[in-house]
Design an enzyme around this catalytic site. Structure first.
Site, PDB file in Angstrom:
ATOM      1  N   LYS A  13       0.829  -1.212   0.000  1.00 16.79           N
ATOM      2  CA  LYS A  13       0.000   0.000   0.000  1.00 16.79           C
ATOM      3  C   LYS A  13       0.863   1.262   0.000  1.00 16.79           C
ATOM      4  O   LYS A  13       0.623   2.189  -0.755  1.00 16.79           O
ATOM      5  CB  LYS A  13      -0.930   0.016   1.230  1.00 16.79           C
ATOM      6  CG  LYS A  13      -1.848  -1.194   1.315  1.00 16.79           C
ATOM      7  CD  LYS A  13      -2.784  -1.103   2.514  1.00 16.79           C
ATOM      8  CE  LYS A  13      -2.095  -1.077   3.866  1.00 16.79           C
ATOM      9  NZ  LYS A  13      -1.388  -2.337   4.220  1.00 16.79           N
ATOM     10  N   ARG A  84      -9.687   0.700   8.870  1.00 18.67           N
ATOM     11  CA  ARG A  84      -9.219  -0.616   9.298  1.00 18.67           C
ATOM     12  C   ARG A  84     -10.263  -1.394  10.056  1.00 18.67           C
ATOM     13  O   ARG A  84     -10.005  -2.510  10.492  1.00 18.67           O
ATOM     14  CB  ARG A  84      -8.009  -0.440  10.204  1.00 18.67           C
ATOM     15  CG  ARG A  84      -6.706  -0.456   9.453  1.00 18.67           C
ATOM     16  CD  ARG A  84      -5.624  -0.186  10.464  1.00 18.67           C
ATOM     17  NE  ARG A  84      -4.453  -0.956  10.236  1.00 18.67           N
ATOM     18  CZ  ARG A  84      -3.461  -0.572   9.464  1.00 18.67           C
ATOM     19  NH1 ARG A  84      -3.522   0.530   8.775  1.00 18.67           N
ATOM     20  NH2 ARG A  84      -2.390  -1.316   9.364  1.00 18.67           N
ATOM     21  N   ARG A 118      11.733  -5.571   5.097  1.00 17.63           N
ATOM     22  CA  ARG A 118      11.556  -4.142   4.767  1.00 17.63           C
ATOM     23  C   ARG A 118      12.564  -3.271   5.523  1.00 17.63           C
ATOM     24  O   ARG A 118      12.858  -3.500   6.691  1.00 17.63           O
ATOM     25  CB  ARG A 118      10.141  -3.692   5.118  1.00 17.63           C
ATOM     26  CG  ARG A 118       9.979  -2.167   5.003  1.00 17.63           C
ATOM     27  CD  ARG A 118       8.559  -1.718   5.014  1.00 17.63           C
ATOM     28  NE  ARG A 118       7.834  -2.173   6.180  1.00 17.63           N
ATOM     29  CZ  ARG A 118       6.516  -2.055   6.316  1.00 17.63           C
ATOM     30  NH1 ARG A 118       5.796  -1.525   5.344  1.00 17.63           N
ATOM     31  NH2 ARG A 118       5.938  -2.481   7.403  1.00 17.63           N
ATOM     32  N   ARG A 151      11.475  -1.023  10.846  1.00 18.63           N
ATOM     33  CA  ARG A 151      10.370  -0.535  11.669  1.00 18.63           C
ATOM     34  C   ARG A 151      10.220  -1.388  12.920  1.00 18.63           C
ATOM     35  O   ARG A 151      10.407  -2.594  12.876  1.00 18.63           O
ATOM     36  CB  ARG A 151       9.078  -0.581  10.848  1.00 18.63           C
ATOM     37  CG  ARG A 151       8.555   0.798  10.510  1.00 18.63           C
ATOM     38  CD  ARG A 151       7.489   0.755   9.474  1.00 18.63           C
ATOM     39  NE  ARG A 151       6.273   0.058   9.910  1.00 18.63           N
ATOM     40  CZ  ARG A 151       5.157   0.020   9.192  1.00 18.63           C
ATOM     41  NH1 ARG A 151       5.110   0.619   8.013  1.00 18.63           N
ATOM     42  NH2 ARG A 151       4.108  -0.624   9.630  1.00 18.63           N
ATOM     43  N   ARG A 162      -0.248  -8.335  13.794  1.00 19.19           N
ATOM     44  CA  ARG A 162      -0.857  -7.429  12.808  1.00 19.19           C
ATOM     45  C   ARG A 162      -1.752  -8.199  11.844  1.00 19.19           C
ATOM     46  O   ARG A 162      -2.814  -7.726  11.448  1.00 19.19           O
ATOM     47  CB  ARG A 162       0.228  -6.668  12.054  1.00 19.19           C
ATOM     48  CG  ARG A 162       0.902  -5.623  12.948  1.00 19.19           C
ATOM     49  CD  ARG A 162       2.261  -5.216  12.422  1.00 19.19           C
ATOM     50  NE  ARG A 162       2.176  -4.564  11.129  1.00 19.19           N
ATOM     51  CZ  ARG A 162       3.224  -4.369  10.331  1.00 19.19           C
ATOM     52  NH1 ARG A 162       4.425  -4.800  10.699  1.00 19.19           N
ATOM     53  NH2 ARG A 162       3.067  -3.765   9.190  1.00 19.19           N
TER      54      ARG A 162
HETATM   55  P1  AP5 Z   1       4.837  -1.603   1.767  1.00 14.24           P
HETATM   56  O1  AP5 Z   1       4.512  -0.807   0.551  1.00 14.24           O
HETATM   57  O2  AP5 Z   1       5.605  -0.934   2.843  1.00 14.24           O
HETATM   58  O3  AP5 Z   1       3.509  -2.307   2.311  1.00 14.24           O
HETATM   59  P2  AP5 Z   1       2.270  -1.715   3.116  1.00 14.24           P
HETATM   60  O4  AP5 Z   1       1.060  -2.413   2.579  1.00 14.24           O
HETATM   61  O5  AP5 Z   1       2.277  -0.232   3.102  1.00 14.24           O
HETATM   62  O6  AP5 Z   1       2.613  -2.318   4.540  1.00 14.24           O
HETATM   63  P3  AP5 Z   1       2.561  -1.667   5.966  1.00 14.24           P
HETATM   64  O7  AP5 Z   1       3.282  -2.634   6.846  1.00 14.24           O
HETATM   65  O8  AP5 Z   1       3.051  -0.268   5.960  1.00 14.24           O
HETATM   66  O9  AP5 Z   1       1.060  -1.725   6.256  1.00 14.24           O
HETATM   67  P4  AP5 Z   1       0.394  -1.756   7.594  1.00 14.24           P
HETATM   68  O10 AP5 Z   1      -1.004  -1.607   7.180  1.00 14.24           O
HETATM   69  O11 AP5 Z   1       0.687  -2.917   8.453  1.00 14.24           O
HETATM   70  O12 AP5 Z   1       1.108  -0.565   8.391  1.00 14.24           O
HETATM   71  P5  AP5 Z   1       0.651   0.898   8.725  1.00 14.24           P
HETATM   72  O13 AP5 Z   1       1.850   1.748   8.704  1.00 14.24           O
HETATM   73  O14 AP5 Z   1      -0.534   1.303   7.952  1.00 14.24           O
HETATM   74  O15 AP5 Z   1       5.625  -2.911   1.297  1.00 14.24           O
HETATM   75  C1  AP5 Z   1       6.147  -3.816   2.251  1.00 14.24           C
HETATM   76  C2  AP5 Z   1       7.537  -4.292   1.805  1.00 14.24           C
HETATM   77  O16 AP5 Z   1       7.434  -5.049   0.603  1.00 14.24           O
HETATM   78  C3  AP5 Z   1       8.532  -3.162   1.510  1.00 14.24           C
HETATM   79  O17 AP5 Z   1       9.788  -3.570   1.930  1.00 14.24           O
HETATM   80  C4  AP5 Z   1       8.479  -3.024  -0.021  1.00 14.24           C
HETATM   81  O18 AP5 Z   1       9.710  -2.555  -0.537  1.00 14.24           O
HETATM   82  C5  AP5 Z   1       8.181  -4.451  -0.465  1.00 14.24           C
HETATM   83  N1  AP5 Z   1       7.320  -4.515  -1.635  1.00 14.24           N
HETATM   84  C6  AP5 Z   1       6.271  -3.689  -1.949  1.00 14.24           C
HETATM   85  N2  AP5 Z   1       5.686  -4.085  -3.104  1.00 14.24           N
HETATM   86  C7  AP5 Z   1       6.377  -5.178  -3.521  1.00 14.24           C
HETATM   87  C8  AP5 Z   1       6.254  -6.050  -4.652  1.00 14.24           C
HETATM   88  N3  AP5 Z   1       5.291  -5.861  -5.576  1.00 14.24           N
HETATM   89  N4  AP5 Z   1       7.134  -7.079  -4.767  1.00 14.24           N
HETATM   90  C9  AP5 Z   1       8.108  -7.267  -3.841  1.00 14.24           C
HETATM   91  N5  AP5 Z   1       8.280  -6.480  -2.757  1.00 14.24           N
HETATM   92  C10 AP5 Z   1       7.418  -5.447  -2.591  1.00 14.24           C
HETATM   93  O19 AP5 Z   1       0.151   0.717  10.232  1.00 14.24           O
HETATM   94  C11 AP5 Z   1       1.039   0.453  11.283  1.00 14.24           C
HETATM   95  C12 AP5 Z   1       0.303   0.486  12.619  1.00 14.24           C
HETATM   96  O20 AP5 Z   1      -0.291   1.786  12.816  1.00 14.24           O
HETATM   97  C13 AP5 Z   1      -0.881  -0.478  12.761  1.00 14.24           C
HETATM   98  O21 AP5 Z   1      -0.455  -1.748  13.180  1.00 14.24           O
HETATM   99  C14 AP5 Z   1      -1.734   0.254  13.812  1.00 14.24           C
HETATM  100  O22 AP5 Z   1      -1.206   0.076  15.104  1.00 14.24           O
HETATM  101  C15 AP5 Z   1      -1.558   1.705  13.435  1.00 14.24           C
HETATM  102  N6  AP5 Z   1      -2.585   2.186  12.504  1.00 14.24           N
HETATM  103  C16 AP5 Z   1      -2.392   2.613  11.211  1.00 14.24           C
HETATM  104  N7  AP5 Z   1      -3.555   2.966  10.638  1.00 14.24           N
HETATM  105  C17 AP5 Z   1      -4.516   2.765  11.583  1.00 14.24           C
HETATM  106  C18 AP5 Z   1      -5.932   2.915  11.586  1.00 14.24           C
HETATM  107  N8  AP5 Z   1      -6.603   3.322  10.500  1.00 14.24           N
HETATM  108  N9  AP5 Z   1      -6.609   2.609  12.719  1.00 14.24           N
HETATM  109  C19 AP5 Z   1      -5.964   2.187  13.821  1.00 14.24           C
HETATM  110  N10 AP5 Z   1      -4.622   1.993  13.876  1.00 14.24           N
HETATM  111  C20 AP5 Z   1      -3.909   2.278  12.772  1.00 14.24           C
END
Ligand code: AP5
Ligand code: ZN
Length: 207
Positions: A13, A84, A118, A151, A162
């Site tokens: 994402k 979420r 990552r 991270r 997660r």
């Molecule tokens: P990446 O693009 O970083 O993936 P992502 O889907 O953004 O993953 P996240 O881990 O950031 O999502 P998340 O939803 O768990 O975390 P968030 O920060 O929102 O890609 C991942 C890896 O793969 C990278 O190394 C990339 O280079 C590689 N990659 C990408 N595409 C690829 C491909 N096609 N092929 C190969 N490799 C690839 O949330 C974190 C925390 O914040 C949550 O746990 C929660 O505590 C809190 N939080 C966030 N939003 C909310 C909400 N709305 N409500 C409540 N709590 C929240």
């Protein structure tokens, strides 16, 4: 356009929403980044850090406020990491209208490898991967030269938490948008370039 990207942790994402923001010249609104930037902020529920390090959701009022501010200020946006749970989806429906919701579809085995490998830039937020998406110089950000870090929540144990939270709370959001007739599914398992090509075509067809 008003674009929403959905998908499990590690679906890509963050990687793809940067492309969407550049292509359509719209801001990238990501609750994960906003919360990481304010992880030690005191709220009535405690700090965001406590929830994030446990892989749990930060309480809705804290996150809703971040999103309300960001979408109200903008003509078009790409939202990632929110909603979420169903409560957040209902809140969002009250404050804005989405043009398209894109689900990045990837298998669970793939996301564990992506997350544990990552590396992120603490300065500019660019994402890398030790295997799939390497910077030109190992451990150094291409964009700004800063040293890359892992991270806090990308350990194998927290990734499991997660994913559990994703299944329990976030998967119902997919059904919510499917029923609303705005859900498109994009294969998230190709290379970042392949995924982007399909995602762009999907958004262009929908708006
Ligand atoms: P990446 O693009 O970083 O993936 P992502 O889907 O953004 O993953 P996240 O881990 O950031 O999502 P998340 O939803 O768990 O975390 P968030 O920060 O929102 O890609 C991942 C890896 O793969 C990278 O190394 C990339 O280079 C590689 N990659 C990408 N595409 C690829 C491909 N096609 N092929 C190969 N490799 C690839 O949330 C974190 C925390 O914040 C949550 O746990 C929660 O505590 C809190 N939080 C966030 N939003 C909310 C909400 N709305 N409500 C409540 N709590 C929240
Ligand atoms: Zn950087």
């Amino acid at each position: 356009p008003n674009v929403l990207l959905l998908g499990p942790p590690g679906a890509g994402k963050g990687t793809q929403s940067t492309n969407v923001a550049d292509e359509y010249d719209i801001p990238h609104v990501t609750t994960g980044d906003a919360l990481r930037a304010n992880r030690d902020m005191e709220t009535e529920f405690g700090t965001p850090r406590e929830f994030m390090e446990a892989g749990e959701l930060v309480p809705d009022p804290v996150v809703n406020e971040i999103v309300a501010e960001a979408v109200s200020e903008s003509e078009g946006y790409v939202l990632d990491g929110y909603p979420r749970n169903e409560e957040q989806a209902e809140y969002l429906a009250d404050i804005t209208a989405l043009d398209v919701v894109c689900l990045l579809d990837v298998d669970e085995s793939v996301v564990v490898d992506r997350l544990t490998g990552r590396r992120v830039c603490p300065e500019c937020g660019t994402n890398y991967h030790v295997e799939f998406n390497q910077p030109e110089e190992a451990g150094v950000c291409d964009e700004c030269g800063s040293e890359l870090v892992q991270r806090d929540d990308d350990t194998e144990e927290t990734v499991k938490d997660r994913l559990r939270v994703y299944h329990e709370s976030t998967e119902p959001v997919i059904e919510y948008y499917r029923e609303a007739g705005v859900l498109e599914t994009v294969d998230g398992e190709g290379s970042p370039e392949e995924v982007w090509e399909e995602l762009r075509a999907t958004i262009d067809a929908a708006v």
